[in-house]
Design an enzyme around this catalytic site. Structure first.
Site, PDB file in Angstrom:
ATOM      1  N   ASP A 296      47.605  40.522  45.728  1.00 43.55           N
ATOM      2  CA  ASP A 296      48.533  41.570  45.170  1.00 43.55           C
ATOM      3  C   ASP A 296      49.924  41.033  45.285  1.00 43.55           C
ATOM      4  O   ASP A 296      50.823  41.556  44.633  1.00 43.55           O
ATOM      5  CB  ASP A 296      48.559  42.710  46.227  1.00 43.55           C
ATOM      6  CG  ASP A 296      47.221  43.501  46.009  1.00 43.55           C
ATOM      7  OD1 ASP A 296      46.361  43.169  44.781  1.00 43.55           O
ATOM      8  OD2 ASP A 296      46.990  44.428  46.667  1.00 43.55           O
TER       9      ASP A 296
ATOM     10  N   CYS B 157      37.723  46.676  35.483  1.00 46.88           N
ATOM     11  CA  CYS B 157      38.968  47.152  35.263  1.00 46.88           C
ATOM     12  C   CYS B 157      39.659  45.676  34.888  1.00 46.88           C
ATOM     13  O   CYS B 157      38.928  44.675  34.681  1.00 46.88           O
ATOM     14  CB  CYS B 157      39.777  47.494  36.236  1.00 46.88           C
ATOM     15  SG  CYS B 157      40.227  46.454  37.593  1.00 46.88           S
TER      16      CYS B 157
ATOM     17  N   ARG C  73      51.631  53.402  39.385  1.00 46.92           N
ATOM     18  CA  ARG C  73      50.768  53.464  40.091  1.00 46.92           C
ATOM     19  C   ARG C  73      50.965  52.963  41.665  1.00 46.92           C
ATOM     20  O   ARG C  73      50.312  53.439  42.385  1.00 46.92           O
ATOM     21  CB  ARG C  73      49.312  52.767  39.589  1.00 46.92           C
ATOM     22  CG  ARG C  73      48.996  53.242  38.345  1.00 46.92           C
ATOM     23  CD  ARG C  73      47.451  52.696  37.942  1.00 46.92           C
ATOM     24  NE  ARG C  73      46.878  52.513  39.188  1.00 46.92           N
ATOM     25  CZ  ARG C  73      45.875  51.793  39.386  1.00 46.92           C
ATOM     26  NH1 ARG C  73      45.650  50.579  38.685  1.00 46.92           N
ATOM     27  NH2 ARG C  73      45.201  51.489  40.723  1.00 46.92           N
TER      28      ARG C  73
END
Ligand code: EPU
Length: 420
Positions: free
Chosen positions: A307, A116, A399
């Site tokens: 993140d 990805c 998402r």
């Protein structure tokens, strides 16, 4: 496709409520495959990813219902053990149906997710762990086919080149709960999302100890029962609002946020000059004075989360001085650098480091989101940039952030959605 348009320069003020954790709920939804009884999961964010996981569960023979933040999963008579490429390739987290399918049905056929945009993201640790439990694994036409007459507990070392793996730990834990005997996972991921999964499994009748530490011990049981469980708050969403408060020189009360899950981020924000007050399940964030440049290195929990790397980079981009941001989990997770530079930032990438020369202000520009957290960093930059920023491809943002624009609007931001 929609884009988000932001008119920068508003100080964000007020209260915002954080949703349930995306990275907690996805493996937890997969865990419902371990029982034929009904599971009720509360605090589920309405996101593209949670809806994808519902589709996968239905394709595997479950009934699902999603109403006002509560997901109910029950069995049909048609359990299926194949997770299709079309679904798995849109969301890597769907690979964690492998462990529960194998545990419950003793066979599973799950598409390999592929790479990805944030890097290669292999699944070798998932396969190593599951193979150690006695499964036969083969790769057939892009699918992992796993079979086992019975799974047996084992001592498994699950550390990889980049440390522990969150979803591999979850996947192996879910296969091991129904294995015969004791499994010990060494170098397990310690993230709160893994602990939340273990808590759910224990409520279902599993016998797991040590979750949240690098050594997890699992005594296999014969079967699991239905459960009702509430998902922990999303620490990354909460962290994103903390940065929103600081980058706009605002003052935000973030509700449904747990300080105990935010140690590394709170420490870094304190070093940068944030004033943080901790309340009961809430955090108030504002600046003490001028924000200072800081160096940040991402690491597995309890280290600084990868993140949050893109979002802290946006803050440092408008903080005069030099800061160095080092990415140790996904060395290629820097897609936001070029887009921030389009807004006037001075960021140079050197291998796993980004050297940020903070400047006084950014200027609004059309930018393109490449992945979920990169999108968040561009929205943050847009909130403080002079003029108008438009962030295209916001399906990435959808998402992982529930109602992001209405939450930001509630804090005073001038942000709206337009068709591309
Ligand atoms: N890795 C391997 N082999 C494996 C698995 C992982 O080498 O079999 C490597 C990865 O390539 C990476 C490192 O180990 O370099 C850590 O990856 P990890 O497996 O922990 O990531 P993940 O479990 O696939 C979850 C989150 C990610 C988050 C990472 C790290 C979910 C659904 N995803 O992914 O979240 O970045 O842990 O904390 O839980 C996001 O929310 O934006 C996101 C990408």
């Amino acid at each position: 496709m929609d884009k988000l348009v932001i008119e920068g320069g508003v100080r964000l003020k007020g209260e915002v409520v954080v949703s349930g954790s995306k990275n907690s709920v996805l493996p937890i939804m997969a865990a419902t495959l371990l029982t034929d009884q009904t599971c009720v999961i509360k605090g589920v964010p309405n996101l593209r990813d949670t809806n994808t996981m519902l589709k996968i569960l239905r394709s595997l023979g479950k009934n699902t219902e999603f109403y006002k933040g509560t997901v109910t999963v029950s069995a049909t008579k048609h359990a299926n053990f194949t997770a299709d490429y079309k679904l798995v390739s849109t969301m890597r987290a769907s690979f964690c149906v492998l462990g529960p399918l194998l545990g419950k049905l003793k066979k599973a056929k799950v598409s390999l997710p592929g790479g990805c945009v944030i890097g290669l993201r292999p699944v070798d640790l998932h396969l190593k762990g599951i193979e150690s439990l006695g499964a036969d694994i083969s790769i057939e036409s892009g699918y992992v086919v796993a079979k086992a007459a019975r799974l047996r507990g084992k001592h498994i070392y699950l550390g990889g080149v980049y440390g522990s793996s969150v979803l591999a730990t979850g996947n192996v834990m879910m296969a091991a709960v129904l294995a015969q005997g004791k499994t010990i996972i060494e170098a397990a991921a310690c993230e709160p999302e893994v602990a939340d999964l273990a808590e759910l499994l224990n409520k279902m009748g599993a016998r797991i100890k040590g979750e949240g530490t690098p050594t997890i011990e699992i005594d296999g049981v014969k079967e699991l029962r239905g459960v009702t469980h509430t998902i922990i708050p999303d620490r990354i969403e909460a962290g994103t609002f903390m940065i929103a408060a600081l980058i706009t020189k605002g003052d935000i009360l973030i509700k449904n946020a747990l300080a105990q899950h935010q140690g590394a981020l709170l420490d870094k924000l304190d070093e940068a000059g944030a004033l943080i007050s901790k309340g009961d399940n809430c955090l108030r964030v504002r600046a003490r004075g001028r924000i200072k440049p800081i160096n940040v290195t991402t690491l597995p929990y309890p280290g600084f989360p990868t993140d949050m790397q893109a979002q802290i980079m946006s803050l440092m981009a408008v903080t005069p001085g030099i800061s160095v941001i080092t990415e140790k989990i996904y060395p290629d997770r820097f897609m936001h650098v070029a887009e921030l530079n389009r807004m006037g930032a001075h960021i140079q990438r050197e291998g796993p480091h980004a050297i940020v020369e903070g400047i006084k202000s950014l200027s609004g520009a059309p930018v393109m989101a490449s992945d979920l957290r990169a999108s968040a960093s561009l929205v943050l930059a847009g909130l403080v940039a002079k003029g108008r920023t438009s962030v295209s491809r916001i399906y990435h943002l959808e998402r992982g952030y529930e109602n992001i624009e209405s939450k930001l609007q509630g804090l005073g931001a001038k942000i709206w959605r337009e068709k591309e």
